[in-house]
Design a protein around this motif. Structure first.
Motif, PDB file in Angstrom:
ATOM      1  N   GLU A 112       0.836  -1.210   0.000  1.00  0.00           N
ATOM      2  CA  GLU A 112       0.000   0.000   0.000  1.00  0.00           C
ATOM      3  C   GLU A 112       0.873   1.264   0.000  1.00  0.00           C
ATOM      4  O   GLU A 112       1.708   1.460   0.870  1.00  0.00           O
ATOM      5  CB  GLU A 112      -0.942   0.017   1.222  1.00  0.00           C
ATOM      6  CG  GLU A 112      -2.038   1.087   1.079  1.00  0.00           C
ATOM      7  CD  GLU A 112      -2.882   1.287   2.349  1.00  0.00           C
ATOM      8  OE1 GLU A 112      -2.429   0.908   3.428  1.00  0.00           O
ATOM      9  OE2 GLU A 112      -3.985   1.853   2.221  1.00  0.00           O
ATOM     10  N   ASP A 129      -9.437  -2.384   6.477  1.00  0.00           N
ATOM     11  CA  ASP A 129     -10.460  -2.890   5.542  1.00  0.00           C
ATOM     12  C   ASP A 129     -11.169  -4.114   6.135  1.00  0.00           C
ATOM     13  O   ASP A 129     -12.406  -4.189   6.157  1.00  0.00           O
ATOM     14  CB  ASP A 129      -9.798  -3.282   4.206  1.00  0.00           C
ATOM     15  CG  ASP A 129      -9.012  -2.144   3.582  1.00  0.00           C
ATOM     16  OD1 ASP A 129      -9.355  -1.742   2.465  1.00  0.00           O
ATOM     17  OD2 ASP A 129      -8.059  -1.646   4.216  1.00  0.00           O
ATOM     18  N   ASP A 161      -3.455   2.518  -3.548  1.00  0.00           N
ATOM     19  CA  ASP A 161      -4.232   1.947  -2.437  1.00  0.00           C
ATOM     20  C   ASP A 161      -4.460   0.450  -2.661  1.00  0.00           C
ATOM     21  O   ASP A 161      -5.592  -0.022  -2.852  1.00  0.00           O
ATOM     22  CB  ASP A 161      -5.562   2.698  -2.299  1.00  0.00           C
ATOM     23  CG  ASP A 161      -6.222   2.403  -0.957  1.00  0.00           C
ATOM     24  OD1 ASP A 161      -5.650   1.634  -0.169  1.00  0.00           O
ATOM     25  OD2 ASP A 161      -7.301   2.965  -0.716  1.00  0.00           O
ATOM     26  N   ASP A 211      -4.171  -2.392  -0.856  1.00  0.00           N
ATOM     27  CA  ASP A 211      -4.933  -3.305   0.010  1.00  0.00           C
ATOM     28  C   ASP A 211      -6.430  -3.171  -0.263  1.00  0.00           C
ATOM     29  O   ASP A 211      -7.160  -4.152  -0.373  1.00  0.00           O
ATOM     30  CB  ASP A 211      -4.616  -3.092   1.501  1.00  0.00           C
ATOM     31  CG  ASP A 211      -4.991  -1.715   2.011  1.00  0.00           C
ATOM     32  OD1 ASP A 211      -5.054  -0.762   1.199  1.00  0.00           O
ATOM     33  OD2 ASP A 211      -5.233  -1.569   3.226  1.00  0.00           O
ATOM     34  N   THR A 212      -6.859  -1.936  -0.426  1.00  0.00           N
ATOM     35  CA  THR A 212      -8.291  -1.677  -0.561  1.00  0.00           C
ATOM     36  C   THR A 212      -8.804  -2.078  -1.944  1.00  0.00           C
ATOM     37  O   THR A 212      -9.878  -2.679  -2.061  1.00  0.00           O
ATOM     38  CB  THR A 212      -8.549  -0.188  -0.272  1.00  0.00           C
ATOM     39  OG1 THR A 212      -8.031   0.078   1.032  1.00  0.00           O
ATOM     40  CG2 THR A 212     -10.012   0.153  -0.334  1.00  0.00           C
TER      41      THR A 212
HETATM   42 MG    MG Z   1      -6.081   1.009   1.634  1.00  0.00          MG
END
Ligand code: MG
Ligand code: F2R
Ligand code: MG
Ligand code: MG
Length: 371
Positions: free
Chosen positions: A25, A57, A322, A324-325
């Motif tokens: 990230e 998350d 971003d 991970d998201t």
């Molecule tokens: Mg994220």
């Protein structure tokens, strides 16, 4: 009835995307598909790296599930506010957005008397347009797919407004929940139809939230770009150029508008029947030494589904930003379509709390079909 395996696939793939993506990230530089894949392969093989920790998350997705289970499938803002806040204070170091902590402190200090107040006051009353509402919307899509207990779009708004009141965040969460709901019923073939349904959801979300189609800042226009990319079918050898172009056009930011359509693209790209997984992944052998009884006994179809999911998560993380998201949201959509068989056992062993997420998915499924 939607099979429980699809609820499990959705939430477990969201967990995997979060855990795998968290390592990248906001890295200063975007990593190539190959670099990301080699890291994932090592994650699945090397116990010394385990567990891969999940971030905000998953912490908040779990909290949404807990509240839905406690409230028999309904969104009850005070319960949800308490559940999200408890998750935050259990571990404040899971990489929360800059504004999130203050909302949870204010909610707790007022004993959850006004579940929407702290979020509405953020950014001089404009509210957050971060992707923190969308990143935890998958359970709302799952419960929404069960006719008996379906929360409507209004309830997705209620669930989101506890932390995010800006129109862009509300519409993004609504689109993400719809993507999961529609993916659960994906027939495995007609991605154009799935796209059309999602484009209609984007238009409805824009209208409901007061975003205007002709403007650049609307989900309708981002979905049009998704369609353009879906029409291109680049070769595997051009995957890094594809990633660079997608990241530039659709975005990889912490904002809902510049991440939800990106995740949808990653998912639809992978679900196309014509999609060829990258050769690095189609040649991959799951690590047999850790749990041979599970990973090695796969049917050809299961193996292909696992490769598809891994291809999706690797591509999503190779976009950068971003990671991970975007990987978690893309994983939730693909996992909802393919089911729990798409999760390699070695990946589940590597991810923190996969057993807890798995049983939460089963409990949510029970609640969804119990009334
Ligand atoms: Mg994220
Ligand atoms: N926060 C992270 N990762 C660290 C990111 C640091 C990076 N250098 C960067 O910010 O670019 N990950 C987690 O946060 C994301 C979810 O965030 P959430 O919950 O939506 O947080 P927040 O604070 O509400 O919004 C995020 C940021 O967006 C900007 N912003 C939002 N609304 C705004 C407004 N109305 N006006 C101006 N700016 C606004 C702010 O910078 C917010 O802090 C996920 O990626 C999760 O993994
Ligand atoms: Mg995170
Ligand atoms: Mg604050």
């Amino acid at each position: 009835m939607i099979p429980c395996a699809k609820f499990r696939g959705c939430l477990l793939a969201a967990l995997a995307g979060d855990c795998l993506g968290a390592q990248f990230e906001f890295s200063p530089r975007r990593s190539s598909f190959r670099t990301v894949w080699l890291a994932f392969d090592a994650n699945m093989r090397e116990r010394r790296r385990w567990p891969l920790v999940y971030t905000d998350d998953t912490a908040l997705t779990r909290a949404v599930c807990e509240s839905l289970v406690d409230c028999r499938g309904r969104v009850e803002p005070a319960s949800l506010a308490r559940s999200l806040t408890d998750a935050y204070f259990k571990a404040t170091d899971r990489g929360y957005g800059a504004a999130a902590g203050g909302v949870f402190e204010d909610l707790r200090d007022a004993n959850f008397a006004d579940p929407f107040g702290p979020a509405a006051a953020l950014f001089e009353g404009r509210g957050s347009y971060g992707n923190g509402g969308a990143m935890r919307a998958a359970p709302l899509g799952l419960i929404g797919a069960a006719a008996a207990a379906a929360p409507n779009a209004e309830e997705v708004h209620l669930a989101t407004r506890v932390t995010h009141s800006n129109a862009l965040a509300l519409a993004g969460a609504r689109l993400m929940a719809a993507a999961v709901r529609l993916a659960l019923r994906f027939d495995g073939v007609d991605v154009d139809r799935l796209y059309d349904s999602l484009a209609a959801e984007a238009a409805a979300a824009d209208t409901a939230c007061g975003l205007h189609e002709g403007e650049a800042s609307s989900y309708t226009s981002s979905m049009r770009q998704v369609k353009e990319f879906l029409g291109k079918h680049p070769a595997s050898s051009a995957v890094d150029e594809e990633a660079r172009a997608v990241a530039g056009a659709l975005g990889t930011e912490v904002t809902a508008l510049r991440s939800v359509p990106t995740a949808i693209y990653c998912a639809l790209r992978t679900l196309r029947p014509s999609h060829r997984v990258h050769p690095l992944i189609s040649e991959w052998q799951p690590p047999g030494n850790q749990n041979p009884s599970i990973d090695e006994a796969l049917s050809i179809e299961q193996r292909q589904q696992q490769q598809r999911l891994l291809d999706c998560l690797t591509f999503a993380v190779s976009l950068g930003g971003d990671t991970d998201t975007i990987a978690s949201m893309a994983g939730a959509i693909v996992g909802a379509a393919l089911g729990a068989d798409a999760l390699p056992a070695s990946l589940m062993l590597a991810c923190e709390a996969s057993d807890a997420v798995d049983s939460l998915a089963t409990r949510l499924h029970r609640v969804a079909y119990s009334s």
